[in-house]
Design a protein around this motif. Structure first.
Motif, mmCIF file in Angstrom:
data_model
loop_
_atom_site.group_PDB
_atom_site.id
_atom_site.type_symbol
_atom_site.label_atom_id
_atom_site.label_comp_id
_atom_site.label_asym_id
_atom_site.label_seq_id
_atom_site.Cartn_x
_atom_site.Cartn_y
_atom_site.Cartn_z
ATOM 1 N N LYS A 404 0.818 -1.214 0.000
ATOM 2 C CA LYS A 404 0.000 0.000 0.000
ATOM 3 C C LYS A 404 0.853 1.265 0.000
ATOM 4 N N HIS A 405 2.008 1.192 0.641
ATOM 5 C CA HIS A 405 2.801 2.405 0.887
ATOM 6 C C HIS A 405 4.097 2.472 0.098
ATOM 7 N N HIS A 406 4.545 1.364 -0.491
ATOM 8 C CA HIS A 406 5.840 1.345 -1.171
ATOM 9 C C HIS A 406 5.711 0.579 -2.491
ATOM 10 N N GLU A 407 5.224 1.271 -3.513
ATOM 11 C CA GLU A 407 5.019 0.630 -4.802
ATOM 12 C C GLU A 407 6.337 0.253 -5.472
ATOM 13 N N ASP A 408 7.431 0.935 -5.101
ATOM 14 C CA ASP A 408 8.723 0.665 -5.724
ATOM 15 C C ASP A 408 9.421 -0.553 -5.141
ATOM 16 N N LEU A 409 8.870 -1.120 -4.094
ATOM 17 C CA LEU A 409 9.495 -2.244 -3.405
ATOM 18 C C LEU A 409 8.947 -3.551 -3.975
ATOM 19 N N ASP A 410 9.835 -4.493 -4.307
ATOM 20 C CA ASP A 410 9.394 -5.791 -4.821
ATOM 21 C C ASP A 410 8.865 -6.636 -3.663
ATOM 22 N N VAL A 411 7.606 -7.008 -3.743
ATOM 23 C CA VAL A 411 6.948 -7.749 -2.655
ATOM 24 C C VAL A 411 6.398 -9.067 -3.187
ATOM 25 N N TYR A 412 6.748 -10.151 -2.484
ATOM 26 C CA TYR A 412 6.251 -11.482 -2.818
ATOM 27 C C TYR A 412 5.619 -12.083 -1.565
ATOM 28 N N SER A 413 4.568 -12.847 -1.750
ATOM 29 C CA SER A 413 3.911 -13.494 -0.612
ATOM 30 C C SER A 413 3.569 -14.932 -0.987
ATOM 31 N N TYR A 414 4.037 -15.872 -0.156
ATOM 32 C CA TYR A 414 3.825 -17.291 -0.423
ATOM 33 C C TYR A 414 3.214 -17.962 0.805
ATOM 34 N N SER A 415 2.436 -18.987 0.556
ATOM 35 C CA SER A 415 1.857 -19.748 1.661
ATOM 36 C C SER A 415 2.872 -20.703 2.272
ATOM 37 N N THR A 416 3.770 -21.228 1.430
ATOM 38 C CA THR A 416 4.778 -22.182 1.894
ATOM 39 C C THR A 416 6.159 -21.759 1.400
ATOM 40 N N LYS A 417 7.192 -22.478 1.844
ATOM 41 C CA LYS A 417 8.573 -22.097 1.540
ATOM 42 C C LYS A 417 9.056 -22.568 0.173
ATOM 43 N N GLU A 418 8.332 -23.463 -0.460
ATOM 44 C CA GLU A 418 8.853 -24.155 -1.630
ATOM 45 C C GLU A 418 9.272 -23.228 -2.774
ATOM 46 N N ASP A 419 8.535 -22.141 -2.995
ATOM 47 C CA ASP A 419 8.801 -21.284 -4.152
ATOM 48 C C ASP A 419 9.805 -20.167 -3.875
ATOM 49 N N VAL A 420 10.239 -20.025 -2.629
ATOM 50 C CA VAL A 420 11.067 -18.882 -2.258
ATOM 51 C C VAL A 420 12.462 -18.966 -2.876
ATOM 52 N N SER A 421 13.061 -20.131 -2.833
ATOM 53 C CA SER A 421 14.443 -20.276 -3.277
ATOM 54 C C SER A 421 14.621 -19.855 -4.727
ATOM 55 N N ALA A 422 13.686 -20.213 -5.589
ATOM 56 C CA ALA A 422 13.796 -19.882 -7.010
ATOM 57 C C ALA A 422 13.792 -18.372 -7.230
ATOM 58 N N VAL A 423 13.100 -17.641 -6.386
ATOM 59 C CA VAL A 423 13.049 -16.189 -6.501
ATOM 60 C C VAL A 423 14.336 -15.553 -5.985
ATOM 61 N N VAL A 424 14.862 -16.072 -4.880
ATOM 62 C CA VAL A 424 15.993 -15.433 -4.204
ATOM 63 C C VAL A 424 17.332 -15.790 -4.846
ATOM 64 N N GLN A 425 17.497 -17.017 -5.320
ATOM 65 C CA GLN A 425 18.800 -17.463 -5.830
ATOM 66 C C GLN A 425 19.417 -16.491 -6.839
ATOM 67 N N PRO A 426 18.685 -15.983 -7.835
ATOM 68 C CA PRO A 426 19.296 -15.060 -8.798
ATOM 69 C C PRO A 426 19.697 -13.713 -8.183
ATOM 70 N N MET A 427 19.169 -13.393 -7.009
ATOM 71 C CA MET A 427 19.463 -12.120 -6.365
ATOM 72 C C MET A 427 20.722 -12.160 -5.512
ATOM 73 N N LEU A 428 21.263 -13.356 -5.278
ATOM 74 C CA LEU A 428 22.413 -13.494 -4.379
ATOM 75 C C LEU A 428 23.679 -13.019 -5.083
ATOM 76 N N GLN A 429 24.132 -11.836 -4.682
ATOM 77 C CA GLN A 429 25.311 -11.224 -5.280
ATOM 78 C C GLN A 429 26.175 -10.607 -4.181
ATOM 79 N N GLN A 430 27.323 -10.095 -4.572
ATOM 80 C CA GLN A 430 28.320 -9.566 -3.643
ATOM 81 C C GLN A 430 27.756 -8.511 -2.689
ATOM 82 N N ASP A 431 26.864 -7.688 -3.174
ATOM 83 C CA ASP A 431 26.391 -6.537 -2.397
ATOM 84 C C ASP A 431 25.043 -6.776 -1.730
ATOM 85 N N THR A 432 24.652 -8.043 -1.585
ATOM 86 C CA THR A 432 23.309 -8.384 -1.108
ATOM 87 C C THR A 432 23.345 -8.959 0.304
ATOM 88 N N ILE A 433 22.368 -8.562 1.117
ATOM 89 C CA ILE A 433 22.186 -9.173 2.431
ATOM 90 C C ILE A 433 20.741 -9.638 2.551
#
Length: 453
Positions: A404-433
């Motif tokens: 509602k308040h941050h349209e520029d922020l990428d937001v994902y919502s899942y019921s279970t953990k299974e789909d999370v890894s596929a989204v996060v893996q490509p984002m893992l880079q040197q400057d990421t926490i």
């Protein structure tokens, strides 16, 4: 002192077998699946099991004596000379034995409770005091009505300082633990929302945590979160030391700087310290240990040495190197709205990372206030965060509110953990926490294996 059956017999005179002989007891145990050496077995009766049914396993596993509920017949296989000490209730008997042993060894006892940070504070206190004293502390989650007495009974007779974590779910539980332990120092780390389902409100939680005063020894010291308004009524008591970021606190914390995996800070007497943990909340946890160390006559240099050598109990803001040079913060041991907001604030302050990802899961035991409490996390998330991922039905409202308040922020919502890894893996880079934060039952530590080499 050395624990023997003769010593136990003095305190539990109703017995059979060779109870009055000086048979050495090296440990006290309740779990017959673990082999022991010269152990005292304490059978616990639960809703779905009765430890009395496992006495044979206990004897075969190394028990040389046992407590025994006097209302239960002694099995025929028990040798006539095997010492059994009869009690009305084995849990109460265990607690009474621990209380007597605590008084005989007579160490300085530090009791630590609070909604969040009690394990970290316990670890800080032990680390600070260990170079100067023979210490013994709560191991793992042995912080309840059974675990705490077992911790006391496991301390060596030479122990000079005993550090006990005190947990609870309901009113009266901390009071009981405090009477068993009789602390010389009592610490209330903070008041959050943990167990609000059972205690009704934060006011109820503050009342329950304040029960630690019940067994505080005469002349004892209470250390508390001085920034928490719900603890303000305790400030008028004698022997109270408040710690916090408001200048009114006796231990005033300032000049907080985070760099790499280290946080430095100053206390109001001008002394500077550093800890190998990130976050203002961990500075406050460390301050309790510093105050106790100084009260026991330690020099600042020795206190800092202890802080340097602290070993943190796992999954509490562990900074781990992930794939492709990314960093993972494993803060997945447990969560409340307060601790989740605190962890998010730490991530926001880490300016050395250009991409910040939050993976947040459900917080349990919030009862009817669950939606409101989850929604209260959302205001902590702003444009300094790049990606928010929520996992679970309850935490979905955090994602809903942030959208509602941050349209520029990428937001994902899942019921279970299974789909999370596929989204996060490509984002893992040197400057990421990446922050992992959820209640224990969400088992977020599984992400650590997926995000690390």
């Amino acid at each position: 002192m050395k624990m023997t059956t003769e010593w136990i017999h003095r305190h539990f005179p109703s017995a059979r077998g060779v109870a009055s002989e000086s048979i050495e007891i090296k440990n006290v145990f309740t779990d017959t699946r673990k082999k022991t050496d010269k152990g005292l077995f304490v059978p616990i009766r639960g809703d779905r099991f009765d430890g009395h049914e496992f006495l044979k396993d206990a004897i075969e596993g190394g028990a040389v004596a046992a407590l025994w509920d006097e209302k239960i017949d002694v099995p025929s296989y028990v040798p006539n000379d095997f010492p059994l000490f009869f009690v009305d209730d084995t849990i109460i008997g265990l607690q009474q034995l621990a209380h007597v042993y605590r008084k005989e060894v007579n160490p300085k006892v530090i009791g630590v409770t609070g909604s969040n940070g009690k394990t970290t504070t316990k670890d800080f206190v032990d680390a600070v005091l260990a170079p100067s004293f023979k210490t013994h502390k709560t191991d793992g989650n042995f912080n309840n009505h059974i675990g705490l007495p077992l911790t006391i009974l496991a301390m060596p007779a030479s122990t000079e300082v005993l550090v006990l974590e005190m947990g609870m779910n309901h009113f009266g539980e901390i009071e009981n633990l405090s009477f068993i332990a009789e602390p010389d120092f009592a610490v209330i780390t903070n008041i959050g929302e943990s167990h609000i389902e059972f205690l009704g409100s934060r006011e109820g939680i503050a009342q329950a945590k304040s029960e630690i005063l019940a067994g505080l020894r005469d002349g004892g010291t209470l250390l508390l979160d001085g920034d928490e308004p719900l603890l303000a009524p305790l400030h008028t008591r004698e022997g109270v030391v408040s710690c916090g970021f408001d200048q009114k606190n006796e231990c005033f914390l300032s000049n907080i700087q985070m760099s790499g995996s280290t946080t430095t800070f100053t206390i109001n007497d001008g002394e500077s310290y550093s800890i190998h943990l990130l976050g203002k909340h961990n500075v406050k946890n460390a301050s309790f240990a510093i105050v106790i160390g100084k009260a026991l006559g330690m020099d600042p240099s020795d206190i800092q040495q202890g802080l340097n050598e602290m070993t943190l109990t796992g999954m509490r803001f562990e900074l781990i190197e992930g794939k492709n040079g990314a960093h993972i913060v494993n803060d997945a041991y447990n969560a409340s709205p307060t601790s989740m907001r605190a962890s998010i604030e730490v991530i926001k302050d880490l300016n050395q990372y250009s991409r910040k990802i939050l993976i947040l899961g459900d917080i349990f035991e919030l009862g009817a206030q669950s939606e409101e409490m989850h929604r209260s996390v959302a205001p902590s998330i702003d444009s300094s965060i790049d990606v928010l991922i929520t996992v679970g039905d309850e935490s979905a409202v955090i994602a809903e509110e942030v959208k509602k308040h941050h349209e520029d922020l990428d937001v994902y919502s899942y019921s279970t953990k299974e789909d999370v890894s596929a989204v996060v893996q490509p984002m893992l880079q040197q400057d990421t926490i990446v922050l992992l934060k959820a209640s224990r039952l969400m088992a977020f530590e599984s992400f650590v294996e997926e995000f690390t080499d």
